[in-house]
Design an enzyme around this catalytic site. Sequence first.
Site, PDB file in Angstrom:
ATOM      1  N   ARG A  75       0.807  -1.231   0.000  1.00 26.71           N
ATOM      2  CA  ARG A  75       0.000   0.000   0.000  1.00 26.71           C
ATOM      3  C   ARG A  75       0.827   1.263   0.000  1.00 26.71           C
ATOM      4  NH1 ARG A  75      -2.818  -3.871   2.000  1.00 26.71           N
ATOM      5  NH2 ARG A  75      -0.792  -4.410   2.787  1.00 26.71           N
ATOM      6  N   THR A  76       1.756   1.345   0.954  1.00 28.58           N
ATOM      7  CA  THR A  76       2.424   2.630   1.170  1.00 28.58           C
ATOM      8  C   THR A  76       3.217   3.033  -0.073  1.00 28.58           C
ATOM      9  OG1 THR A  76       2.538   2.097   3.511  1.00 28.58           O
ATOM     10  CG2 THR A  76       3.887   3.927   2.764  1.00 28.58           C
ATOM     11  N   ARG A 109      11.331   3.916   3.651  1.00 29.98           N
ATOM     12  CA  ARG A 109      10.931   2.910   4.647  1.00 29.98           C
ATOM     13  C   ARG A 109      12.180   2.152   5.049  1.00 29.98           C
ATOM     14  NH1 ARG A 109       5.788  -1.029   4.579  1.00 29.98           N
ATOM     15  NH2 ARG A 109       4.907   0.954   5.286  1.00 29.98           N
ATOM     16  N   HIS A 148       4.951   5.759  11.749  1.00 34.85           N
ATOM     17  CA  HIS A 148       4.441   5.706  10.382  1.00 34.85           C
ATOM     18  C   HIS A 148       3.477   6.903  10.250  1.00 34.85           C
ATOM     19  CE1 HIS A 148       3.278   4.259   6.574  1.00 34.85           C
ATOM     20  NE2 HIS A 148       3.010   2.992   6.846  1.00 34.85           N
TER      21      HIS A 148
END
Length: 315
Positions: free
Chosen positions: A52-53, A103, A131
Amino acid sequence: MNLKHIVTANDFDKNFISNIFSLADKIRSNPGKLDILGGKVMATLFYEPSTRTRLSFESAMVKLGGSTISTENAAEFSSAAKGESLEDTIRVVNSFTDVIVLRHFTEGASKIAAKYSNVPIINAGDGKGEHPTQALLDLYTIFSKYSDKGSQDLPKLTIAMIGDLKNGRTIHSLAQLLSLYSNFNIIFVSPKALMAPDYVTANLKKRKVNFTETENLTHAIAESDVIYQTRIQKERFVSKDTGENEYLKYFGKYQIDKKALKLIKNNAIIMHPLPRVNEISPEVDSDARAIYFEQVQNGLYIRMALLLYLFDKDI
Ligand code: NCD
């Protein structure tokens, strides 16, 4: 306030949040392609897995007219595998890009990266740390469901935050964001060994947020308006000599299933940052209270809004 980097939810204030939410509202009501960031390049530098991210950031940039370059497995396929330090990698990637989405498996990595970067660093998850962009989209989802008149107008809400509160970085950032508002009563639900870290609860105390910590799921979900379920972060547990992984002790302990649905208020919402494993049964998906896929969609709007903010653009 003018943020150059998005590193921790602790840097956000209500004004910043409301700016991001009103940009996201405008994008959501007109989600076509906007040609605003033409010529800008975003690097997604991911040292840990993501679906997703990373994809929502890349989609956000493309939808705004910019482009993206990416290493989806930077730990293995970037020069980190040859021993290059994060500092050097950031300095190098700076020469090719206008914004870096990072990330990393180390808590605090984004803070270090921001120190060495001339372009904005966006923390897309730093180990067991934070996050912050997930927290923004989570809060935006709560506002979308519970506020009629813009982002500052919310009723009093009880939120149950469930699961691996110790290792779950989405929890750490979201709790910090919630603490900016006097609307929230938080019930942390976890096994004793996986309670929220001290710095999170200390911050809540400092900001006089009502919160309780319990191991009891049923009471918490029956009282809550927002159920925020999370995954046991199995990758953060070390295996014992026997090969047994401690996370198995907690796996499946707290489950939202058909039985749990009966206890949850009719107008409550059920959220999850995803990916889920078994902590929400698929039978819950068709329930109107389950909004985790809508939550994912909001991630796109929030990330588009954040990119506009960082490039000082309005729509
Ligand atoms: C989360 C993460 O990576 O921290 N996923 C996400 O970005 N939506 C949650 C998780 O992995 O459990």
